[in-house]
Design a protein around this motif. Structure first.
Motif, PDB file in Angstrom:
ATOM      1  N   PRO A   1      37.936  44.391  44.603  1.00  0.00           N
ATOM      2  CA  PRO A   1      39.009  45.059  44.498  1.00  0.00           C
ATOM      3  C   PRO A   1      39.234  45.783  43.387  1.00  0.00           C
ATOM      4  CG  PRO A   1      39.622  42.686  43.803  1.00  0.00           C
ATOM      5  CD  PRO A   1      38.124  42.660  44.215  1.00  0.00           C
ATOM      6  N   ALA A   2      39.894  47.115  43.454  1.00  0.00           N
ATOM      7  CA  ALA A   2      39.860  47.713  42.451  1.00  0.00           C
ATOM      8  C   ALA A   2      41.056  47.224  41.507  1.00  0.00           C
ATOM      9  CB  ALA A   2      40.654  49.383  42.981  1.00  0.00           C
ATOM     10  N   ALA A   3      41.840  46.554  41.975  1.00  0.00           N
ATOM     11  CA  ALA A   3      43.009  46.106  41.209  1.00  0.00           C
ATOM     12  C   ALA A   3      43.470  44.739  41.867  1.00  0.00           C
ATOM     13  CB  ALA A   3      44.052  47.039  41.149  1.00  0.00           C
ATOM     14  N   LEU A   4      43.889  43.783  40.812  1.00  0.00           N
ATOM     15  CA  LEU A   4      44.487  42.543  41.347  1.00  0.00           C
ATOM     16  C   LEU A   4      45.885  42.505  40.900  1.00  0.00           C
ATOM     17  CD1 LEU A   4      41.959  39.757  40.549  1.00  0.00           C
ATOM     18  CD2 LEU A   4      42.554  40.831  42.493  1.00  0.00           C
ATOM     19  N   VAL A   5      46.765  41.877  41.486  1.00  0.00           N
ATOM     20  CA  VAL A   5      48.216  41.738  41.250  1.00  0.00           C
ATOM     21  C   VAL A   5      48.624  40.350  41.500  1.00  0.00           C
ATOM     22  CG1 VAL A   5      50.620  42.356  42.012  1.00  0.00           C
ATOM     23  CG2 VAL A   5      48.767  43.905  42.719  1.00  0.00           C
ATOM     24  N   ASP A   6      48.612  39.858  39.994  1.00  0.00           N
ATOM     25  CA  ASP A   6      48.926  38.466  40.001  1.00  0.00           C
ATOM     26  C   ASP A   6      50.359  37.957  39.981  1.00  0.00           C
ATOM     27  OD1 ASP A   6      49.350  35.861  38.633  1.00  0.00           O
ATOM     28  OD2 ASP A   6      47.639  36.161  37.133  1.00  0.00           O
ATOM     29  N   LEU A   7      50.455  36.992  41.124  1.00  0.00           N
ATOM     30  CA  LEU A   7      51.688  36.647  41.819  1.00  0.00           C
ATOM     31  C   LEU A   7      52.272  35.438  40.961  1.00  0.00           C
ATOM     32  CD1 LEU A   7      51.023  37.129  45.282  1.00  0.00           C
ATOM     33  CD2 LEU A   7      52.103  39.006  43.712  1.00  0.00           C
ATOM     34  N   ARG A   8      51.739  34.644  40.151  1.00  0.00           N
ATOM     35  CA  ARG A   8      52.186  33.690  39.548  1.00  0.00           C
ATOM     36  C   ARG A   8      53.323  33.624  38.885  1.00  0.00           C
ATOM     37  NH1 ARG A   8      47.100  31.579  36.340  1.00  0.00           N
ATOM     38  NH2 ARG A   8      47.083  33.824  35.783  1.00  0.00           N
ATOM     39  N   ARG A   9      53.910  34.548  38.350  1.00  0.00           N
ATOM     40  CA  ARG A   9      55.014  34.918  37.503  1.00  0.00           C
ATOM     41  C   ARG A   9      56.127  35.304  38.379  1.00  0.00           C
ATOM     42  NH1 ARG A   9      50.503  35.825  35.183  1.00  0.00           N
ATOM     43  NH2 ARG A   9      50.010  34.966  33.054  1.00  0.00           N
ATOM     44  N   VAL A  10      56.038  35.480  39.819  1.00  0.00           N
ATOM     45  CA  VAL A  10      57.065  35.889  40.442  1.00  0.00           C
ATOM     46  C   VAL A  10      58.090  34.957  40.818  1.00  0.00           C
ATOM     47  CG1 VAL A  10      57.595  37.227  42.565  1.00  0.00           C
ATOM     48  CG2 VAL A  10      55.632  37.805  41.215  1.00  0.00           C
ATOM     49  N   GLY A  11      59.072  34.920  40.384  1.00  0.00           N
ATOM     50  CA  GLY A  11      59.916  33.624  40.791  1.00  0.00           C
ATOM     51  C   GLY A  11      60.481  33.710  42.169  1.00  0.00           C
ATOM     52  N   GLU A  12      60.719  34.700  42.754  1.00  0.00           N
ATOM     53  CA  GLU A  12      61.153  34.720  44.206  1.00  0.00           C
ATOM     54  C   GLU A  12      59.971  34.237  45.278  1.00  0.00           C
ATOM     55  OE1 GLU A  12      62.332  39.352  43.479  1.00  0.00           O
ATOM     56  OE2 GLU A  12      61.035  38.113  42.339  1.00  0.00           O
ATOM     57  N   LEU A  13      58.931  33.907  44.796  1.00  0.00           N
ATOM     58  CA  LEU A  13      57.972  33.320  45.544  1.00  0.00           C
ATOM     59  C   LEU A  13      58.092  31.699  45.361  1.00  0.00           C
ATOM     60  CD1 LEU A  13      54.913  35.533  45.433  1.00  0.00           C
ATOM     61  CD2 LEU A  13      56.891  35.555  46.933  1.00  0.00           C
TER      62      LEU A  13
END
Length: 273
Positions: free
Chosen positions: A46-58
């Motif tokens: 991938p050209a970019a990764l979006v780390d979701l671990r800090r997303v409280g809504e999840l």
């Protein structure tokens, strides 16, 4: 090997994550248990990764009248340990305990497993037998998907590049519900070679039988499910064998046989055969 270079966004909100995913070649990552090895082997670039671990809504938990909405960011270990309430007569907690090893369960998430869509993974089959629904978010809004519509093929789902699997809506089973789950694998911690899952909840008028790890989306067995709902456990098991034989006709006899065994043992585990 090491991964090819990529940009990284440490998202702290779902809006920020969705905005970052709008970029070309961006891919979300949560626990990284599956994507990490693919990056290191350069099977994914991938050209970019979006780390979701800090997303409280999840990481929300919302109780409805007949469902529990579980944020996609909760880990297998948190489900195993009861941090996430189990409204499925113990099924989800037991399944979580059997996923890989504790180190994997500490990082891997329910949403990440579903989005990866490995046919041999546990949550795909478990949430299919529960008839769960998925909540999917994008910048355009929110949509829901039935589990049966979500997975198209091995490692392929209806998720679009700019979408995030936000939550799973799990039906609340009644106190008298019976559940069974059995997977066949060569040793503890490995992906399943065959999965059998069964749920019968008379109070809700619900019964379902599933054969999983079939190198494709799980097989929901309609004839077996109908017979089980009518109280004919022996007929349901016989029907399940017939439906597995027909659905997997292009596979070797041994492949069909182990899936019949997995379903039969799931019936036994549920105490209905």
């Amino acid at each position: 090997m090491k991964p090819a270079a990529f940009d990284l966004t440490l998202a702290t909100s779902l809006d920020q994550a969705l905005a970052a995913l709008a970029g070309e070649g961006a891919k979300p990552v949560s626990g990284g248990c599956s994507l990490g090895p693919m990056l290191n082997l350069r099977l994914a670039r991938p050209a970019a990764l979006v780390d979701l671990r800090r997303v409280g809504e999840l990481r929300t938990l919302t109780r409805g009248t007949d469902f529990l909405e579980i944020g996609a960011g909760w880990t297998h270990a948190e489900i195993e340990d009861g941090v996430v309430p189990d409204v499925t007569a113990g099924l989800m907690r037991r399944v979580a305990h059997g996923i890989a090893y504790r180190a994997v369960r500490n990082r891997g998430t329910i949403g990440g497993s579903l989005a990866h869509a490995d046919p041999a993974a546990d949550w795909i089959s478990t949430l299919s037998v529960l008839d769960a629904r998925l909540v999917i978010r994008s910048k355009a809004g929110t949509r829901e998907s039935a589990m049966g519509d979500f997975m198209i093929a091995a490692y392929t789902t209806t998720l679009q590049p700019d979408e995030v699997l936000a939550a799973v809506r799990v039906p609340v089973l009644s106190a008298g519900a019976k559940v069974g789950y059995h997977k066949l694998c060569r040793k503890t911690g490995e992906f399943a070679q065959a999965i059998g899952a069964v749920v019968v909840d008379g109070a809700r008028g619900f019964a379902r039988v599933v054969a999983g790890a079939v190198e494709a989306p799980p097989l929901v067995l309609p004839g077996a499910s109908e017979a089980l709902g009518a109280g004919d456990a022996a007929g349901a098991l016989a029907k399940a064998e017939e439906e597995i034989e027909a659905a997997l006709a292009g596979h070797p006899e041994a492949f069909r046989a182990i899936h019949k065994v997995a379903v039969a043992r799931a019936f036994s585990d549920a105490g209905i055969a």
